[in-house]
Write a protein that holds these residues in place. Structure first.
Motif, PDB file in Angstrom:
ATOM      1  N   ARG A 286      35.643  43.756  43.479  1.00  0.00           N
ATOM      2  CA  ARG A 286      35.871  43.217  42.130  1.00  0.00           C
ATOM      3  C   ARG A 286      37.361  43.088  41.842  1.00  0.00           C
ATOM      4  O   ARG A 286      37.816  42.098  41.266  1.00  0.00           O
TER       5      ARG A 286
ATOM      6  N   GLY B 163      38.920  40.102  43.520  1.00  0.00           N
ATOM      7  CA  GLY B 163      38.270  38.807  43.281  1.00  0.00           C
ATOM      8  C   GLY B 163      37.619  38.236  44.511  1.00  0.00           C
ATOM      9  O   GLY B 163      37.678  37.027  44.768  1.00  0.00           O
ATOM     10  N   PHE B 164      36.964  39.106  45.294  1.00  0.00           N
ATOM     11  CA  PHE B 164      36.392  38.678  46.571  1.00  0.00           C
ATOM     12  C   PHE B 164      35.323  37.609  46.390  1.00  0.00           C
ATOM     13  O   PHE B 164      35.250  36.653  47.166  1.00  0.00           O
TER      14      PHE B 164
ATOM     15  N   ARG C 143      34.402  34.585  44.804  1.00  0.00           N
ATOM     16  CA  ARG C 143      35.200  33.584  44.110  1.00  0.00           C
ATOM     17  C   ARG C 143      34.296  32.552  43.435  1.00  0.00           C
ATOM     18  O   ARG C 143      33.460  31.925  44.080  1.00  0.00           O
TER      19      ARG C 143
ATOM     20  N   PHE D 153      33.115  29.086  42.088  1.00  0.00           N
ATOM     21  CA  PHE D 153      33.404  27.729  42.559  1.00  0.00           C
ATOM     22  C   PHE D 153      32.423  26.773  41.902  1.00  0.00           C
ATOM     23  O   PHE D 153      31.212  27.029  41.883  1.00  0.00           O
TER      24      PHE D 153
ATOM     25  N   GLU E 262      29.130  31.204  43.870  1.00  0.00           N
ATOM     26  CA  GLU E 262      30.077  32.247  44.251  1.00  0.00           C
ATOM     27  C   GLU E 262      30.293  32.156  45.748  1.00  0.00           C
ATOM     28  O   GLU E 262      29.325  32.099  46.516  1.00  0.00           O
TER      29      GLU E 262
ATOM     30  N   ASP F 145      35.208  35.520  49.853  1.00  0.00           N
ATOM     31  CA  ASP F 145      36.530  35.208  50.373  1.00  0.00           C
ATOM     32  C   ASP F 145      36.504  35.231  51.903  1.00  0.00           C
ATOM     33  O   ASP F 145      35.642  35.874  52.514  1.00  0.00           O
TER      34      ASP F 145
ATOM     35  N   ARG G  73      44.453  36.227  54.668  1.00  0.00           N
ATOM     36  CA  ARG G  73      45.408  35.884  53.624  1.00  0.00           C
ATOM     37  C   ARG G  73      46.722  35.529  54.308  1.00  0.00           C
ATOM     38  O   ARG G  73      47.117  36.173  55.274  1.00  0.00           O
TER      39      ARG G  73
ATOM     40  N   GLN H 150      48.260  35.265  49.949  1.00  0.00           N
ATOM     41  CA  GLN H 150      47.377  34.349  49.238  1.00  0.00           C
ATOM     42  C   GLN H 150      46.088  34.127  50.036  1.00  0.00           C
ATOM     43  O   GLN H 150      46.130  33.896  51.239  1.00  0.00           O
ATOM     44  N   SER H 151      44.958  34.164  49.331  1.00  0.00           N
ATOM     45  CA  SER H 151      43.690  33.809  49.963  1.00  0.00           C
ATOM     46  C   SER H 151      43.673  32.332  50.298  1.00  0.00           C
ATOM     47  O   SER H 151      44.357  31.521  49.654  1.00  0.00           O
TER      48      SER H 151
ATOM     49  N   PRO I 108      42.380  28.627  50.295  1.00  0.00           N
ATOM     50  CA  PRO I 108      41.671  27.898  49.246  1.00  0.00           C
ATOM     51  C   PRO I 108      40.376  27.259  49.748  1.00  0.00           C
ATOM     52  O   PRO I 108      40.232  26.952  50.931  1.00  0.00           O
TER      53      PRO I 108
END
Length: 389
Positions: free
Chosen positions: A328, A331-332, A334, A336, A345, A348, A352, A356-357, A359
């Motif tokens: 949580r 923000g695993f 995500r 969409f 959802e 992820d 990274r 940054q994860s 996209p």
């Protein structure tokens, strides 16, 4: 965000999980992945819950960051369209049986003769120079043949299939590694490369990392099978109100555990005094530890073990993962918004870059959603596109 494979085009002639999961990773890393599907689509389009036909959950799980092109490769015009894509592609990846690709005319020799700079990825069930070459291969079969299911036999006396498609997904991870390496070689040498990744051999090597054990040596220095992993006592430990997984591993960690349960003298017992001794007596070790764990609650154990820096964690159900504090916080899962499927959802990715994860650049495509777009980019006229489709 500049992605590692930005600007590269991958022709993805894969289906089910093994191939699509591997190519999804390439898409996550920035490649333009063109998913080439037959008119009926990838079989996973109908597996699991769905809001709309052809967009089921299993398909959605391994086909993001791709575009879909429908081609019936039995049609000459469709084959010609694929050849036009080959001309401008950096890689072609398939997980068909080799003889089927050869029957369509897209075997590695033909494709690399047409485009000498292409990476040709053959994601096969079995290596093509062995007696199993060309056999159909699915996860359940490979779990059995690779010895993976047999590790349960060594422990429990009967084989078991893992309740996840571990052979497909593990082989896919190795395939994505091999494909990225082949692309790197292509750019270093200016020449294409044929890379073959097979499920059977991948999973045999994967299983034997620890389980080759004594057979690592010639002649063998003991039996096959890693004793700690095969211990019948190696399992989630029951607490007074649930379960935990824990793994004291080093001498210091076991010393802290014995102190915690009031038996510090166990650290000096010959059978437990070193990592080698504990490995030889692993069943006894885990049985004694389990008998102590059941005396306290899950929360009490997690607090105590974490304070002692002993690796531990709760046994999450699939549903509990959604409320895991770590997942949580980062923000695993995500959110969409899919143009046809609505709110989704997306878990992820593993990667990274620069904190940054990666996209989600493109939604999971509907069947043939980008067929005309892709063929126009390849330079086909509208008449040629009509004939190919």
């Amino acid at each position: 965000m500049f992605l590692p494979l930005s600007g590269l085009r991958v022709i993805d002639i894969t289906s089910i999980i093994y191939g699509p999961y591997a190519t999804q990773i390439l898409g996550d890393l920035g490649a333009d992945v063109i998913k080439v599907e037959p008119p009926e689509g990838d079989a996973t389009r109908v597996l699991g819950p769905a809001r709309n036909p052809g967009m089921a959950a299993v398909y959605l799980g391994s086909n993001r960051n791709k575009r879909s092109l429908v081609l019936d490769l039995k049609k000459p015009a469709a084959k010609e369209a694929l050849w036009r894509l080959v001309d401008g592609a950096d890689a072609l990846v398939h997980n068909m049986r080799p003889q089927k690709m050869a029957a369509f005319g897209f075997d590695p020799d033909a494709v690399m003769a047409r485009n000498p700079k292409i990476v040709y990825g053959g994601l096969h069930g079995y290596r093509e120079d062995g007696p199993y070459a060309g056999r159909p291969a699915y996860d359940d079969v490979i779990q059995g043949e690779s010895g993976f299911a047999g590790t349960f036999t060594a422990r429990d006396g009967a084989p078991v299939l893992a309740p996840t498609i571990v052979a497909d997904k593990s082989a896919a991870l190795l395939a994505s590694t091999g494909l990225v390496a082949a692309l790197f070689q292509k750019f270093r040498t200016g020449k294409g490369v044929y890379v073959e990744i097979s499920m059977f051999e991948s999973m045999v090597g994967y299983t034997l990392v620890e389980h080759q054990s004594g057979a690592t040596f010639s002649p063998p220095e003991g039996p096959m099978g890693y004793a700690r992993a095969l211990s019948r006592q190696r399992r989630p430990h029951a607490t007074s109100d649930g379960f935990i997984c824990m793994l004291p591993y080093t001498d210091k960690q076991w010393g802290r555990f014995w102190e915690m349960v009031g038996t510090p003298e166990r650290s000096a017992e010959p059978r437990f005094e070193s990592i080698a001794a504990r490995s030889r007596n692993i069943d006894e070790l885990y049985a004694i530890a389990g008998a102590e764990v059941i005396k306290r609650t899950t929360a009490e154990w997690l607090d105590a073990l974490r304070a002692a820096e002993i690796p531990c964690g709760p046994v999450n159900t699939l549903e509990a993962l959604r409320d895991d504090p770590q997942l949580r916080a980062i923000g695993f899962f995500r959110p969409f918004q899919h143009p046809s499927e609505g709110a989704l959802e997306i878990p992820d990715s593993a990667f990274r870059f620069d904190r940054q994860s990666l996209p989600v650049r493109h939604h999971q495509p509907r069947l043939g959603e980008q067929s005309r777009e892709v063929l126009r980019e390849a330079g086909l006229s509208e008449a040629e596109i009509d004939a190919a489709l």
